[in-house]
Write an enzyme that holds these catalytic residues in place. Structure first.
Site, PDB file in Angstrom:
ATOM      1  N   ARG A  31      11.616  38.155  70.922  1.00 31.02           N
ATOM      2  CA  ARG A  31      12.448  38.217  69.709  1.00 31.02           C
ATOM      3  C   ARG A  31      11.567  38.310  68.457  1.00 31.02           C
ATOM      4  NH1 ARG A  31      16.114  38.456  73.123  1.00 31.02           N
ATOM      5  NH2 ARG A  31      17.591  36.803  73.669  1.00 31.02           N
ATOM      6  N   GLU A 175      27.051  27.577  82.594  1.00 26.20           N
ATOM      7  CA  GLU A 175      26.987  28.968  82.111  1.00 26.20           C
ATOM      8  C   GLU A 175      26.784  29.955  83.259  1.00 26.20           C
ATOM      9  OE1 GLU A 175      23.911  29.803  79.196  1.00 26.20           O
ATOM     10  OE2 GLU A 175      24.582  31.859  78.917  1.00 26.20           O
ATOM     11  N   LYS A 217      30.629  28.059  79.667  1.00 21.59           N
ATOM     12  CA  LYS A 217      30.055  29.101  78.798  1.00 21.59           C
ATOM     13  C   LYS A 217      30.056  30.425  79.565  1.00 21.59           C
ATOM     14  CE  LYS A 217      25.903  30.275  76.151  1.00 21.59           C
ATOM     15  NZ  LYS A 217      24.888  29.815  75.231  1.00 21.59           N
ATOM     16  N   SER A 259      27.170  35.591  73.763  1.00 21.63           N
ATOM     17  CA  SER A 259      27.398  36.911  73.155  1.00 21.63           C
ATOM     18  C   SER A 259      26.874  38.039  74.051  1.00 21.63           C
ATOM     19  CB  SER A 259      26.811  36.996  71.749  1.00 21.63           C
ATOM     20  OG  SER A 259      25.440  36.686  71.721  1.00 21.63           O
ATOM     21  N   GLY A 260      25.864  37.765  74.860  1.00 19.62           N
ATOM     22  CA  GLY A 260      25.458  38.664  75.940  1.00 19.62           C
ATOM     23  C   GLY A 260      24.988  40.064  75.571  1.00 19.62           C
ATOM     24  N   GLY A 261      24.552  40.282  74.332  1.00 23.89           N
ATOM     25  CA  GLY A 261      24.080  41.619  73.967  1.00 23.89           C
ATOM     26  C   GLY A 261      25.053  42.356  73.058  1.00 23.89           C
ATOM     27  N   ARG A 290      21.850  35.323  70.213  1.00 22.70           N
ATOM     28  CA  ARG A 290      21.577  36.502  69.381  1.00 22.70           C
ATOM     29  C   ARG A 290      22.630  36.744  68.311  1.00 22.70           C
ATOM     30  NH1 ARG A 290      20.663  39.991  74.662  1.00 22.70           N
ATOM     31  NH2 ARG A 290      21.934  38.265  75.423  1.00 22.70           N
TER      32      ARG A 290
END
Ligand code: 5MM
Length: 338
Positions: A31, A175, A217, A259-261, A290
């Site tokens: 990141r 999750e 999650k 949010s996964g991308g 993210r």
């Protein structure tokens, strides 16, 4: 009401959500390097401390998931990081899995590790101030995947983790992330996610996990990132709510999506639509990594000295997510507040 349920409500009640700042050093390095910042211990701490001391921690962030490195650090003012978070009335949490490794017997897939010595590590994290924990399992989608082996073994590990977390007095975030990679349709994602969730709850129940004291999650129901399927936010919301209603026992108090991308705006708009279509008793909120940090990281990378500017960028995103968690977000509000 149990103490675990109280923690859940403090973390995700009242329009609040979770800041997932639990990137392991490898992920955080990617990141930071992406925005041309060196991934030193100091830089990782400065960026995270900037977010944890922002105004939105009081109003929009109910809990922060930390990584092992961060929970043991102190801020520039000498405050322990968990203390800095609790001072804003948010709850410190900790990622306790040790990562996803190749699954023996199905090498395309991953199994999440970290059960060995977990009871002892949990005790240590509790002493450091953590009151909730996180464990992430990942599943790929394609014709043959996720395999039964991956679904069963990851669910088993999630349940053993969740039982140990509750035993230690902390809320487990469970999750199971069905990844967005691939060209599958939203319908494929729906079917595979249902299968994954159902198996997870079978195992959680078998392990006697108190479902009122967990946070789920999950991923939203979306077409794969390489799919050409056009789908509206409204349709995503309907599929997501239907899937969760069918697969998640009603004792579970809350669902905090990853949010996964998705982009920040997509993740906000979809969460808002989900809440507008929420005909369940589940609290539906965010546990974004993210989708809460991207703009703030970008701003900070170009203005490293500008703490206030970085915090203003983060505050905006957190406020938009909180509005979405209440079904009160709109494109106009997004524009006006920007
Ligand atoms: C913040 O990222 C977490 C993963 O870090 P590692 O891959 O380094 O372990 C991740 O578990 C995160 O909490 C969730 O996937 C949600 O993050 P996104 O960015 O998908 O909202």
């Amino acid at each position: 009401m149990s103490e675990l349920n109280n923690i859940v409500l403090k973390v995700i009640g009242n329009g609040k959500g979770i800041l997932a700042a639990d990137e392991s050093t490898g992920t955080m390095t990617k990141r930071l390097e992406n925005v041309n910042v060196e991934s030193s211990t100091q830089n990782r701490l400065i960026f995270r401390e900037t977010l944890f001391s922002s105004e939105s921690m009081k109003n929009f962030i109910g809990g922060v998931i930390l990584y092992d490195e961060t929970i043991k650090q102190s801020s520039s003012t000498g405050k322990k990081i968990p203390q800095l978070i609790s001072d804003s009335n948010a709850v410190p949490g900790i990622k306790v899995d040790t990562g996803a490794k190749v699954l023996a017997g199905s090498p395309e897939e991953k199994i999440t590790e970290g059960l060995d010595g977990l009871r002892e590590r949990l005790k240590e994290y509790y002493k450091l101030g953590a009151r909730f924990t996180k464990w992430r399992a990942v599943y790929i989608i394609s014709k043959d995947y996720p395999s039964k082996l991956s679904i069963i073994s990851n669910a088993h590990a999630l349940a053993r983790y969740a039982a140990l977390a509750q035993e230690s007095g902390m809320v487990p975030i469970v999750e199971p992330e069905v990844l967005m990679d691939g060209n599958h349709t939203a319908d494929d994602c729906y079917k595979k996610t249902s299968e994954v969730l159902k198996r997870c709850f079978e195992e959680l129940i078998l392990s006697k996990v108190d479902l009122k004291g967990i946070i789920l999650k999950p991923n939203m129901i979306l077409p794969g990132s390489n799919s050409e399927q056009e789908i509206s936010s409204q349709e995503i919301a309907k599929l997501t709510v239907k899937c969760l209603k069918e697969s998640v026992p009603s004792d579970v108090p809350g669902i905090a999506f990853l949010s996964g991308g998705q982009t920040e705006k997509e993740a906000t708009e979809n969460l808002n639509s989900i809440n507008k279509n929420n005909n369940t008793n589940f609290v539906m909120t965010y546990s974004y990594g993210r989708a809460l940090q991207q703009s703030a990281l970008k701003f900070w990378s170009k203005n490293i000295q500008d703490t206030k500017g970085t915090q203003a960028t983060f505050n905006h995103r957190a406020k938009m997510c909180s509005l979405a968690a209440q079904g009160k977000w709109s494109k106009d509000i997004e524009q006006q507040n920007n």
